[in-house]
Motif scaffolding. Structure first.
Motif, short mmCIF file in Angstrom:
data_model
loop_
_atom_site.label_atom_id
_atom_site.label_comp_id
_atom_site.label_asym_id
_atom_site.label_seq_id
_atom_site.Cartn_x
_atom_site.Cartn_y
_atom_site.Cartn_z
N ILE A 101 0.84 -1.19 0.00
CA ILE A 101 0.00 0.00 0.00
C ILE A 101 0.88 1.24 0.00
O ILE A 101 1.81 1.36 0.80
CB ILE A 101 -0.92 0.04 1.24
N SER A 130 0.27 5.51 0.08
CA SER A 130 -0.80 6.48 0.28
C SER A 130 -0.24 7.85 0.63
O SER A 130 0.79 7.95 1.30
CB SER A 130 -1.73 5.99 1.40
N THR A 157 -4.78 6.70 -2.50
CA THR A 157 -4.08 5.46 -2.11
C THR A 157 -3.97 4.54 -3.32
O THR A 157 -4.87 4.48 -4.15
CB THR A 157 -4.86 4.75 -0.99
N CYS A 166 -3.12 0.45 -4.05
CA CYS A 166 -2.87 -0.91 -3.56
C CYS A 166 -2.31 -1.73 -4.72
O CYS A 166 -2.93 -1.81 -5.78
CB CYS A 166 -4.15 -1.53 -3.03
#
Length: 647
Positions: A485, A487, A493, A495
């Motif tokens: 992840i 962010s 964000t 992933c």
């Protein structure tokens, strides 16, 4: 330069005085005796036993031995050869000490003597006793501990605690001493377990299968470490713990998370189904009116009106068929996740070579209604290798990430363009990756390190379970992949899910031609078993033109028919009241072996664990409802070919 002169120094012989000084300075006590009387004692002997040298010289050496050791020491003193032994000594103040003695015969000052070297070993003895007590306590603890502990030397079992014996199914430790420890490991896991104990890294954990004495297989988590001393030598210690219960709990948590995710999307899925269902229902009503009008026009011989009505009905039929197909596709996508729920106990791993974009599209379709009301969806697919995975689990992983992306986007912020971007690609090492990015609120840096903790969530109370990302990582890890992840607070964000490429040859799904309907040249005897009257009637009417069809809505009646008559194909529903399709299969397997192979199971979803396990365990063909008549024709064509081969 003048060369230095090399001087050769002749070795000097040691005189008796020098030798005496060296012996006197030795760390070990040294005493020389003649006929049991002490004629010489060095400084260490004097310090060990106390008193002065003058008091010691001329005394009997046996006086410095504890009474319980004297007979043994006297016997040793009478031996002409060298002897080495341990005994208990007594100092002049009565203090008892443990000593190690090495003695041999010699000549001293022209007379036969016994030269004895004595080493103080009380401290060593105390340490050994403490070690034995420690080992005894440790062994007692090991024997009482509930985890499996097996000690190996060169791969052979030298010790196993009672928990290990009970778990493996043995009553006596002697029955497995000397056994190769790998004999208790499933053949598929032996290389990894061997590598684990060879490395001896205490922090390494490995999940492996053990084979019990009765042949049953269990899953354990194993740790290994190396010890320098166990019963006289170095050894490897394996510690194992049954994780079956933990796996069941984890599987239940996965199921809870899946239900939570599906629950969040339930309204959107219902909307996606209700839209086509609404016009399918309306079209059917309209067609009913137009068919009535068509009948009237035919009665009045109004050809122009009849032609118009025929065209209208055909268009409505095409549109209705398209709507029904949309519903079928949605149900198919939902069923993928339902199948994952059936397998949530973790004992079924239906892995196959998976096309990532295909799974992504099916997952996105479930969330599409929710996505398009919050954000613009961008798909950016590059060609990626197939991955070895369970489709349901992989879909759950992507669904969790999509829901997180949706929940991160603030619907009330009209100033920022909301976007969810799904991208696929191939990493430098050949692995496939999927990136799902959002333009949401982002995650603070101080919380980013905790997002994979179970039950930790940055969402408001009542939203999310805190299991989504931990389960994502668990699924990816089980497939040999990773979840990362990135962010930025206030910006969004990303992933990234990375999965190793499958060893299966890559397939280009875009080049696949749709399967063509197969024609059945052979007229078959077909038994149709289903508790839905409308479906039973439709199948009977459709198949009745080309085949000899018998229909029944009772599983018990189907068994009676099959035991008395011969059928080429049995189209049988799985889930039926009283007597299920599974019962029909087992009855034939018992009473007419071989006939059960002719069953084609029709299933609207095996919604019980037992039904799911059964369908996964039998090789019979399956038709998932709703299916088309083209699907049915292909199954019957296969059966016809089988009948011709048998005939």
């Amino acid at each position: 330069m003048e060369r230095e002169r090399e001087e050769k120094v002749a070795p000097r012989e040691l005189d008796e005085a020098t030798l005496r000084n060296l012996v006197d300075a030795a760390f070990d006590a040294l005493v020389i005796t003649h006929a049991g009387k002490i004629v010489f004692a060095n400084r260490s002997f004097v310090e060990m036993y106390g008193g002065s040298r003058d008091e010691i010289i001329g005394g009997n050496v046996i006086d410095f031995v504890a009474p319980e050791s004297r007979d043994f020491v006297i016997a040793q003193m009478q031996r002409p050869s060298e002897s080495r032994y341990e005994a208990v000594g007594v100092r002049r103040d009565g203090t008892r000490i443990d000593v190690e003695i090495c003695a041999h015969s010699a000549t001293y000052e022209g007379r036969p003597v016994r030269i004895t070297a004595i080493r103080y070993i009380t401290d060593r003895k105390l340490a050994e006793q403490a070690l034995r007590r420690s080992e005894s306590r440790l062994r007692g603890l090991i024997e009482r501990i509930g985890d499996i502990i097996i000690v190996l030397r060169h791969g052979a079992v030298v010790f196993a605690n009672p928990a290990a014996l009970t778990y493996l199914g043995y009553a006596d430790l002697a029955t497995i001493i000397g056994t190769n420890a790998l004999d208790f490991v499933h053949p598929g896991d032996r290389s990894s377990v061997l590598a684990l104990w060879s490395e001896g890294r205490a922090e390494a954990l490995l999940t492996a299968r053990l084979v019990r004495r009765d042949g049953s297989i269990s899953v354990v988590e194993i740790a290994a470490t190396e010890v320098h001393e166990f019963d006289g030598g170095p050894a490897n210690v394996l510690l194992a713990r049954d994780i079956s219960e933990r796996q069941r709990i984890e599987a239940r948590l996965v199921e809870v998370d899946l239900l939570s995710s599906m629950g969040m999307l339930a309204a959107g899925i219902a909307h996606e189904i209700n839209n086509p269902l609404a016009y399918v229902t309306l079209n059917l009503n309209t067609m009913a009116r137009k068919i009535a009008a068509l009948r009237a026009a035919n009665d009045e011989h109004d050809r122009e009106l009849s032609a118009t009505l025929y065209r209208d009905v055909e268009e409505l039929l095409a549109e209705t068929t398209s709507g029904a197909e949309r519903v079928r596709q949605i149900v198919r996508d939902v069923r993928v996740f339902a199948r994952g729920r059936t397998d949530a106990r973790g004992d079924t791993d239906a892995r196959s070579a998976i096309d990532l974009p295909q799974v992504l599209d099916a997952t996105i379709q479930l969330a599409l209604n929710s996505i398009r009301h919050r954000a613009r969806l961008v798909r950016q697919y590059e060609r990626v290798p197939l991955v070895e995975a369970d489709q349901a689990r992989l879909g759950q992983l992507f669904l969790n990430v999509l829901i997180n992306a949706l929940q991160a986007i603030d619907e009330s912020d009209d100033n920022r363009p909301a976007e969810i971007r799904v991208r696929t690609g191939t990493a430098a090492n050949g692995a496939a990756f999927v990136e799902i990015s959002d333009t949401g609120c982002g995650i603070p840096d101080d919380l980013l390190g905790r997002i994979f903790e179970p039950f930790f969530t940055t969402k408001p109370p009542g939203i999310g379970t805190g299991l989504g990302l931990p389960i994502c990582r668990s699924i990816a890890t089980s497939l040999g992949g990773t979840v990362d992840i990135e962010s930025t607070l206030g910006q969004g964000t990303t992933c990234r899910v990375t999965l190793p490429a499958s060893s299966a040859a890559p397939a280009d799904v875009t080049d696949r031609a749709p399967p063509q309907p197969a024609s059945t040249a052979v007229r078959l005897r077909v038994l149709v078993v289903d508790d839905e009257p409308a479906l039973l009637r439709s199948l009977g009417e459709e198949l009745g033109e080309a085949h000899d069809v018998t229909c029944t809505s009772s599983g018990a009646e189907a068994i009676a028919l099959l035991l008395g008559e011969s059928f080429d194909v049995v189209l049988c529903d799985v889930m039926m009241p009283l007597t299920s399709g599974i019962d029909v299969f087992r009855a034939l397997q018992r009473d007419r072996p071989g006939l059960e192979q002719r069953i084609v199971f029709m299933t609207g979803g095996a919604f019980t664990p037992a039904a799911g396990e059964f369908l996964a365990s039998v090789p019979n063909r399956k038709l998932e409802k709703p299916f088309t008549f083209d699907d049915l024709e292909r199954v019957l064509a296969d059966a016809a070919r089988g009948s011709s081969h048998q005939g």
